[in-house]
Every structure is written in structure tokens, then in C-alpha cells.
Design an enzyme around this catalytic site. Structure first.
Site, PDB file in Angstrom:
ATOM      1  N   ARG A   1       0.830  -1.212   0.000  1.00  0.00           N
ATOM      2  CA  ARG A   1       0.000   0.000   0.000  1.00  0.00           C
ATOM      3  C   ARG A   1       0.865   1.264   0.000  1.00  0.00           C
ATOM      4  NH1 ARG A   1      -5.225   0.118   2.164  1.00  0.00           N
ATOM      5  NH2 ARG A   1      -4.785   1.916   3.464  1.00  0.00           N
TER       6      ARG A   1
ATOM      7  N   ARG B   1       9.664   5.723  -3.229  1.00  0.00           N
ATOM      8  CA  ARG B   1       9.895   6.716  -4.280  1.00  0.00           C
ATOM      9  C   ARG B   1      11.336   7.188  -4.282  1.00  0.00           C
ATOM     10  NH1 ARG B   1       5.768  10.342  -2.501  1.00  0.00           N
ATOM     11  NH2 ARG B   1       3.954   9.306  -3.366  1.00  0.00           N
TER      12      ARG B   1
ATOM     13  N   ARG C   1      -8.548  -6.812  13.709  1.00  0.00           N
ATOM     14  CA  ARG C   1      -7.700  -6.082  14.634  1.00  0.00           C
ATOM     15  C   ARG C   1      -8.518  -4.882  15.069  1.00  0.00           C
ATOM     16  NH1 ARG C   1      -3.935  -7.162  18.089  1.00  0.00           N
ATOM     17  NH2 ARG C   1      -2.296  -5.587  18.184  1.00  0.00           N
TER      18      ARG C   1
ATOM     19  N   ARG D   1       0.332   5.698  16.219  1.00  0.00           N
ATOM     20  CA  ARG D   1       0.447   7.060  15.697  1.00  0.00           C
ATOM     21  C   ARG D   1      -0.307   8.050  16.565  1.00  0.00           C
ATOM     22  NH1 ARG D   1      -2.421   5.414   9.902  1.00  0.00           N
ATOM     23  NH2 ARG D   1      -4.301   4.546  10.797  1.00  0.00           N
TER      24      ARG D   1
ATOM     25  N   GLU E   1      -3.451   6.348  18.747  1.00  0.00           N
ATOM     26  CA  GLU E   1      -4.119   5.154  18.220  1.00  0.00           C
ATOM     27  C   GLU E   1      -3.442   3.897  18.761  1.00  0.00           C
ATOM     28  OE1 GLU E   1      -5.414   6.217  14.099  1.00  0.00           O
ATOM     29  OE2 GLU E   1      -4.874   4.131  13.727  1.00  0.00           O
TER      30      GLU E   1
ATOM     31  N   TYR F   1     -10.032  -4.782   3.217  1.00  0.00           N
ATOM     32  CA  TYR F   1      -9.345  -3.566   3.648  1.00  0.00           C
ATOM     33  C   TYR F   1      -9.574  -2.496   2.563  1.00  0.00           C
ATOM     34  CZ  TYR F   1      -5.053  -1.364   5.703  1.00  0.00           C
ATOM     35  OH  TYR F   1      -4.128  -0.565   6.313  1.00  0.00           O
TER      36      TYR F   1
ATOM     37  N   ASP G   1     -10.412   1.250   1.001  1.00  0.00           N
ATOM     38  CA  ASP G   1     -10.360   2.689   1.255  1.00  0.00           C
ATOM     39  C   ASP G   1     -11.694   3.316   0.826  1.00  0.00           C
ATOM     40  OD1 ASP G   1      -7.899   3.158   2.458  1.00  0.00           O
ATOM     41  OD2 ASP G   1      -6.836   3.063   0.557  1.00  0.00           O
TER      42      ASP G   1
HETATM   43  P1  FAD Z   1     -18.427   1.372   8.082  1.00  0.00           P
HETATM   44  O1  FAD Z   1     -17.974   2.774   8.047  1.00  0.00           O
HETATM   45  O2  FAD Z   1     -17.831   0.486   9.106  1.00  0.00           O
HETATM   46  O3  FAD Z   1     -20.010   1.378   8.249  1.00  0.00           O
HETATM   47  C1  FAD Z   1     -20.744   0.227   8.604  1.00  0.00           C
HETATM   48  C2  FAD Z   1     -21.812   0.647   9.572  1.00  0.00           C
HETATM   49  O4  FAD Z   1     -22.686  -0.476   9.796  1.00  0.00           O
HETATM   50  C3  FAD Z   1     -21.274   1.048  10.940  1.00  0.00           C
HETATM   51  O5  FAD Z   1     -21.678   2.360  11.256  1.00  0.00           O
HETATM   52  C4  FAD Z   1     -21.863   0.014  11.885  1.00  0.00           C
HETATM   53  O6  FAD Z   1     -22.224   0.557  13.155  1.00  0.00           O
HETATM   54  C5  FAD Z   1     -23.101  -0.436  11.140  1.00  0.00           C
HETATM   55  N1  FAD Z   1     -23.555  -1.785  11.509  1.00  0.00           N
HETATM   56  C6  FAD Z   1     -22.817  -2.918  11.519  1.00  0.00           C
HETATM   57  N2  FAD Z   1     -23.571  -3.938  11.950  1.00  0.00           N
HETATM   58  C7  FAD Z   1     -24.801  -3.441  12.203  1.00  0.00           C
HETATM   59  C8  FAD Z   1     -26.010  -4.008  12.695  1.00  0.00           C
HETATM   60  N3  FAD Z   1     -26.092  -5.304  13.017  1.00  0.00           N
HETATM   61  N4  FAD Z   1     -27.094  -3.212  12.839  1.00  0.00           N
HETATM   62  C9  FAD Z   1     -27.011  -1.890  12.554  1.00  0.00           C
HETATM   63  N5  FAD Z   1     -25.889  -1.299  12.107  1.00  0.00           N
HETATM   64  C10 FAD Z   1     -24.803  -2.073  11.929  1.00  0.00           C
HETATM   65  N6  FAD Z   1      -9.969   5.068   3.973  1.00  0.00           N
HETATM   66  C11 FAD Z   1      -9.422   6.027   3.180  1.00  0.00           C
HETATM   67  O7  FAD Z   1      -9.795   6.167   2.003  1.00  0.00           O
HETATM   68  N7  FAD Z   1      -8.469   6.900   3.676  1.00  0.00           N
HETATM   69  C12 FAD Z   1      -8.026   6.812   4.965  1.00  0.00           C
HETATM   70  O8  FAD Z   1      -7.173   7.612   5.376  1.00  0.00           O
HETATM   71  C13 FAD Z   1      -8.575   5.793   5.800  1.00  0.00           C
HETATM   72  N8  FAD Z   1      -8.167   5.677   7.075  1.00  0.00           N
HETATM   73  C14 FAD Z   1      -8.711   4.702   7.874  1.00  0.00           C
HETATM   74  C15 FAD Z   1      -8.272   4.615   9.188  1.00  0.00           C
HETATM   75  C16 FAD Z   1      -8.800   3.632  10.019  1.00  0.00           C
HETATM   76  C17 FAD Z   1      -8.333   3.558  11.440  1.00  0.00           C
HETATM   77  C18 FAD Z   1      -9.762   2.716   9.517  1.00  0.00           C
HETATM   78  C19 FAD Z   1     -10.328   1.635  10.398  1.00  0.00           C
HETATM   79  C20 FAD Z   1     -10.214   2.811   8.210  1.00  0.00           C
HETATM   80  C21 FAD Z   1      -9.686   3.794   7.367  1.00  0.00           C
HETATM   81  N9  FAD Z   1     -10.117   3.949   6.054  1.00  0.00           N
HETATM   82  C22 FAD Z   1      -9.573   4.925   5.256  1.00  0.00           C
HETATM   83  C23 FAD Z   1     -11.175   3.062   5.488  1.00  0.00           C
HETATM   84  C24 FAD Z   1     -12.593   3.670   5.608  1.00  0.00           C
HETATM   85  O9  FAD Z   1     -12.907   3.868   6.964  1.00  0.00           O
HETATM   86  C25 FAD Z   1     -13.597   2.694   4.973  1.00  0.00           C
HETATM   87  O10 FAD Z   1     -13.272   2.446   3.628  1.00  0.00           O
HETATM   88  C26 FAD Z   1     -15.064   3.149   5.016  1.00  0.00           C
HETATM   89  O11 FAD Z   1     -15.388   3.916   6.126  1.00  0.00           O
HETATM   90  C27 FAD Z   1     -15.941   1.914   4.995  1.00  0.00           C
HETATM   91  O12 FAD Z   1     -17.314   2.235   4.907  1.00  0.00           O
HETATM   92  P2  FAD Z   1     -18.420   1.111   5.166  1.00  0.00           P
HETATM   93  O13 FAD Z   1     -19.729   1.755   4.973  1.00  0.00           O
HETATM   94  O14 FAD Z   1     -18.102  -0.105   4.383  1.00  0.00           O
HETATM   95  O15 FAD Z   1     -18.191   0.655   6.685  1.00  0.00           O
HETATM   96  N1  UDP Z   2       3.532   0.796   7.897  1.00  0.00           N
HETATM   97  C1  UDP Z   2       4.765   0.746   8.545  1.00  0.00           C
HETATM   98  N2  UDP Z   2       5.294   1.884   9.052  1.00  0.00           N
HETATM   99  C2  UDP Z   2       4.680   3.084   8.962  1.00  0.00           C
HETATM  100  C3  UDP Z   2       3.431   3.147   8.301  1.00  0.00           C
HETATM  101  C4  UDP Z   2       2.880   1.979   7.795  1.00  0.00           C
HETATM  102  O1  UDP Z   2       5.338  -0.324   8.649  1.00  0.00           O
HETATM  103  O2  UDP Z   2       5.228   4.086   9.446  1.00  0.00           O
HETATM  104  C5  UDP Z   2       2.969  -0.464   7.362  1.00  0.00           C
HETATM  105  C6  UDP Z   2       2.065  -1.166   8.386  1.00  0.00           C
HETATM  106  O3  UDP Z   2       2.205  -2.563   8.218  1.00  0.00           O
HETATM  107  C7  UDP Z   2       0.689  -0.711   7.967  1.00  0.00           C
HETATM  108  C8  UDP Z   2       0.834  -0.688   6.441  1.00  0.00           C
HETATM  109  O4  UDP Z   2       2.163  -0.210   6.238  1.00  0.00           O
HETATM  110  O5  UDP Z   2      -0.318  -1.601   8.397  1.00  0.00           O
HETATM  111  C9  UDP Z   2      -0.172   0.182   5.711  1.00  0.00           C
HETATM  112  O6  UDP Z   2      -0.057   1.505   6.181  1.00  0.00           O
HETATM  113  P1  UDP Z   2      -1.223   2.557   6.033  1.00  0.00           P
HETATM  114  O7  UDP Z   2      -0.701   3.874   6.444  1.00  0.00           O
HETATM  115  O8  UDP Z   2      -1.793   2.419   4.665  1.00  0.00           O
HETATM  116  O9  UDP Z   2      -2.242   2.015   7.127  1.00  0.00           O
HETATM  117  P2  UDP Z   2      -3.715   2.512   7.542  1.00  0.00           P
HETATM  118  O10 UDP Z   2      -3.711   4.003   7.438  1.00  0.00           O
HETATM  119  O11 UDP Z   2      -4.637   1.835   6.595  1.00  0.00           O
HETATM  120  O12 UDP Z   2      -3.823   2.021   8.937  1.00  0.00           O
END
Ligand code: FAD
Ligand code: UDP
Length: 376
Positions: free
Chosen positions: A170, A174, A247, A278, A298, A346, A348
Site C-alpha cells: 500500500r 519513491r 484487529r 500514531r 491510536e 481492507y 479505502d
Molecule cells: P463502516 O464505516 O464500518 O459502516 C458500517 C456501519 O454499519 C457502521 O456504522 C456500523 O455501526 C453499522 N452496523 C454494523 N452492523 C450493524 C447491525 N447489526 N445493525 C445496525 N448497524 C450495523 N480510507 C481512506 O480512504 N483513507 C483513509 O485515510 C482511511 N483511514 C482509515 C483509518 C482507520 C483507522 C480505519 C479503520 C479505516 C480507514 N479507512 C480509510 C477506510 C474507511 O474507513 C472505509 O473504507 C469506510 O469507512 C468503509 O465504509 P463502510 O460503509 O463499508 O463501513
Molecule cells: N507501515 C509501517 N510503518 C509506517 C506506516 C505503515 O510499517 O510508518 C505499514 C504497516 O504494516 C501498515 C501498512 O504499512 O499496516 C499500511 O499503512 P497505512 O498507512 O496504509 O495504514 P492505515 O492508514 O490503513 O492504517
């Protein structure tokens, strides 16, 4: 009677609802949480949009998706450039000439490539089979040891040589002095936070919060012709083949009476000792100049049934288990599975929007076809 009961008011459910509504369909959207937005929900603290479930940066190479999301809000020009703190030393991310220069004193791309090649040869890796080997063959052992191993093992709670290589792919590597974390053409943070996008998407639908589908399954199922399910697929099938693993994260958020805590939105702690991966300083996503600041540490945690599922563990065992559930899902006639939990992927945000658009197009074209056939 609704056309669709949408379980989950996250980005997938909301995109589906918006598109279905536009085509004249009635949707009931429920969420077990007491707010809309799923994991992209932002909470206002002292005028700062706090990314409640982890930092979210929108990025895509797909112009269609970028135009699509821009119809709901304006994006600022934020470019994500996290830094890594390894035992008090600061390195630029993603791995680029700034990182190589700080680490080895090299100046040119050729020198950096030679250094990496030498370390890769010493490690004896020809065909990388896991995250550790993949990382070493991309950036060498020094970067692996200082910037990857500790972070990765905290993040996933497993040795890096037991993790799939796609996780590390991911990140860009560069050979230019460019600290942009993403290679995508389009990037930014929605002005005013993400929740507004979801609010707009859900405007034509009925929304009920604090409602868990599984607690009222029978009654809720009767309200609609079809279900769009964005929760956990194994829970939908009552875990009959076993529990898919995730996780989880614990977010430790503090309001600090200081205008600028760390000088950057994202600082990664890549050593194994610091318990969090982070620290996010939310105001920097929107170039905020508030008097105070909000930071979030986090902490990755073990996931148990009932905890918030954040990252699917896409190892072999879980992939095989997911396949079994998917086979059941594929033969459902009145349930559509979508989003990161139902697809155990996983994803985005841009990928979620693309998959919801594909899903709704397929669904409603099919409906049109059925209607046409019925009319013939
Ligand atoms: P969700 O946002 O999880 O929505 C699902 C919803 O369903 C939830 O609100 C949940 O409460 C509800 N639900 C589940 N079961 C039930 C039930 N039985 N009854 C009623 N409601 C229910 N993407 C990026 O593009 N850029 C980023 O920088 C980025 N950073 C991230 C950082 C973290 C820590 C995480 C975890 C994800 C990140 N993502 C990022 C990914 C992004 O969060 C997801 O792609 C997106 O939010 C997923 O949308 P979704 O609707 O599939 O799921
Ligand atoms: N990663 C790492 N060091 C860093 C940042 C990321 O080793 O400083 C690795 C780690 O395994 C992580 C993966 O790269 O799970 C993807 O990173 P990303 O920033 O895309 O993670 P997210 O924002 O989805 O948690």
C-alpha cells in the site's frame, strides 16, 4: 413498505441509499451506533473536526469518483505527509529520498538504489513470501528494522513474517524528494468534515439510529423488499462456520491547551516500545488556527467478538473462512452484501464508493430488466 432496508449508515450504505433514492426507491437506513457516517464520522470538539474512528484522508486516481464525491462537499488541498518518530529521530514518509538521505546520507537515487540492493542481497531474498521479505526487498533491512517492523507488529499483533505482503505494498517507495504519502492524482479533506457528505447522501431516506439489526431482525426484515447489509458477514450467518478475526483500535483523545502539539497531522511511532502506532493532531487536516488542539493516540488492540472491528485479518485462515460465508451470500436473493465488513476487505473510501455505485447500478438495472420482462 420500503424498497430497501439498509443496515449501516456508513459510506457504503449512504452511497447506496443516495443512488437508490435518486431512482425513486424508498430506503430505511439503520445503524447500531447513535450517529451516521460509520467510521468516517467526525465530531466537533472546540471547532476542530475530530476523526472519531481514526484519521481519514480521501485519495483516488479515479476522476469519476473524485467528481462524484465533490458534488457533496468541497475538498481542501491537504496532502498527507506523515512523519515517523523512531526513538526520537524523525524520518519522512512514505519511503523516499528524504528518508534515504536522513538514514544513509545518500544524495542521488542511484546511491539509494545501490544501498537497498546491497541490503536485499545480504538478506538473501529472491522471491518475497510475506510482509517482512517484501519490505526488505523494497527498502532494505535498515528501513525495515526502524520504520516497518515495530509499527507493523504493533498494528497487526502478529510477527511481520506471518503477514501478507499486500499490506506493505500500500505504501509508495519513491526515488524522488517527495513526501506525499499517496500516488493518487486527487486528494484532500472535506471542508467541514466527512459527516456532512453522509448527511447529504441520506437526505431522501428515513434514518433510524441506535438500532441493531440483529436485535429486531424479524420485524425489520418485514419492512422492506430487500436488504442491503453492510455489517459483519459472519454475524449475519450467526457465526455458523466460525468467527472472522479483526484487529481493533483504542482511540485515546485529549484536548490540549496548546495551539500546536506536534506540527503535523500524523506522526507514526515506529519503535516496538511505544504502545500506540500514531498520534493524530486533527486541526492540521484543515489548516486550523484554533487556540487549542485535539490529539488522538491510536492503540492497536486484540479484537474479541463484541469489540469494534477495524481491520480484517486477511491471512489464509480467515480468507478461507470468509469464502464459505461468501458462498452463502451469493445465493441470497433478497440480501445485498456490501462495504468493508460484509466483504471482509481492507477497502479505502474511494473503493467503497466505487463498489457501492457498481452494486446499485447492477441492482437497479436488473430491476429495470425484470420490469421490462414483466411488461412484455
Ligand atoms: P463502516 O464505516 O464500518 O459502516 C458500517 C456501519 O454499519 C457502521 O456504522 C456500523 O455501526 C453499522 N452496523 C454494523 N452492523 C450493524 C447491525 N447489526 N445493525 C445496525 N448497524 C450495523 N480510507 C481512506 O480512504 N483513507 C483513509 O485515510 C482511511 N483511514 C482509515 C483509518 C482507520 C483507522 C480505519 C479503520 C479505516 C480507514 N479507512 C480509510 C477506510 C474507511 O474507513 C472505509 O473504507 C469506510 O469507512 C468503509 O465504509 P463502510 O460503509 O463499508 O463501513
Ligand atoms: N507501515 C509501517 N510503518 C509506517 C506506516 C505503515 O510499517 O510508518 C505499514 C504497516 O504494516 C501498515 C501498512 O504499512 O499496516 C499500511 O499503512 P497505512 O498507512 O496504509 O495504514 P492505515 O492508514 O490503513 O492504517
Amino acid at each position: 413498505m420500503y424498497d430497501y432496508l439498509i443496515v449501516g449508515a456508513g459510506l457504503f450504505g449512504a452511497t447506496f441509499a443516495y443512488e437508490a433514492n435518486k431512482r425513486g426507491k424508498k430506503c430505511l437506513v439503520i445503524d447500531r451506533r447513535n450517529h451516521i457516517g460509520g467510521n468516517i464520522y467526525c465530531e466537533d470538539i472546540e471547532g476542530i473536526n475530530v476523526h472519531k474512528y481514526g484519521a481519514h484522508i480521501f485519495h483516488t486516481n479515479n476522476k469519476e469518483i473524485w467528481d462524484y464525491v465533490n458534488q457533496f462537499t468541497e475538498f481542501n488541498g491537504y496532502i498527507n505527509s506523515p512523519i515517523a518518530n523512531y526513538q526520537g529521530q524523525i524520518y519522512n514518509l512514505p519511503f523516499n529520498m528524504n528518508t534515504f538521505n536522513k538514514l544513509w546520507g545518500v544524495i542521488t537515487p542511484q546511491q539509494a538504489k545501490e544501498k537497498i540492493e546491497e541490503q536485499k542481497l545480504n538478506a538473501g531474498i529472491t522471491q518475497p513470501k510475506n510482509l517482512e521479505e517484501q519490505a526488505i526487498s523494497l527498502v532494505g533491512t535498515d528501513i525495515y528494522e526502524k520504520l516497518i517492523k515495530g509499527y507493523t507488529e504493533k498494528q497487526w499483533g502478529r510477527p511481520a513474517n506471518e503477514l501478507p505482503d499486500f499490506i506493505i505494498k500500500r505504501l509508495p517507495v519513491r526515488f524522488t524528494y517527495d513526501n506525499n504519502y499517496f500516488n493518487d492524482k486527487f486528494q484532500g479533506i472535506p471542508v467541514g468534515g466527512y459527516t456532512r457528505i453522509i448527511e447529504k447522501m441520506l437526505e431522501g431516506s428515513e434514518v433510524k439510529l441506535g438500532v441493531d439489526y440483529f436485535k429486531e431482525r424479524e420485524e425489520l426484515s418485514k419492512t422492506s423488499r430487500k436488504i442491503v447489509f453492510t455489517g459483519m458477514i459472519d454475524e449475519f450467518y450467526n457465526y455458523e462456520f466460525g468467527v472472522l478475526e479483526y484487529r481493533s483500535l483504542r482511540f485515546e483523545t485529549e484536548l490540549i491547551d496548546n495551539e500546536n502539539f506536534q506540527g503535523n497531522a500524523v506522526v507514526n511511532y515506529t519503535d516496538p516500545e511505544t504502545p500506540y502506532t500514531r498520534i493524530i493532531e486533527h486541526k492540521h487536516f484543515e489548516f486550523g488556527n484554533q487556540e487549542k488542539t485535539v490529539i488522538t493516540k491510536e492503540h492497536p488492540t486484540e479484537w474479541e467478538k463484541g469489540d469494534e472491528p477495524y481491520y480484517p485479518i486477511n491471512d489464509q485462515k480467515n480468507t478461507e473462512l470468509f469464502r464459505k460465508y461468501k458462498e452463502l451470500a451469493e445465493i441470497e436473493e433478497n440480501v445485498i452484501f456490501g462495504g468493508r465488513l460484509a466483504n471482509y476487505k481492507y477497502y479505502d473510501m474511494h473503493q467503497i464508493i466505487a463498489s457501492a455505485l457498481n452494486c446499485v447500478n447492477k441492482e437497479l438495472q436488473k430491476n429495470n430488466k425484470v420490469l421490462q420482462n414483466e411488461n412484455q
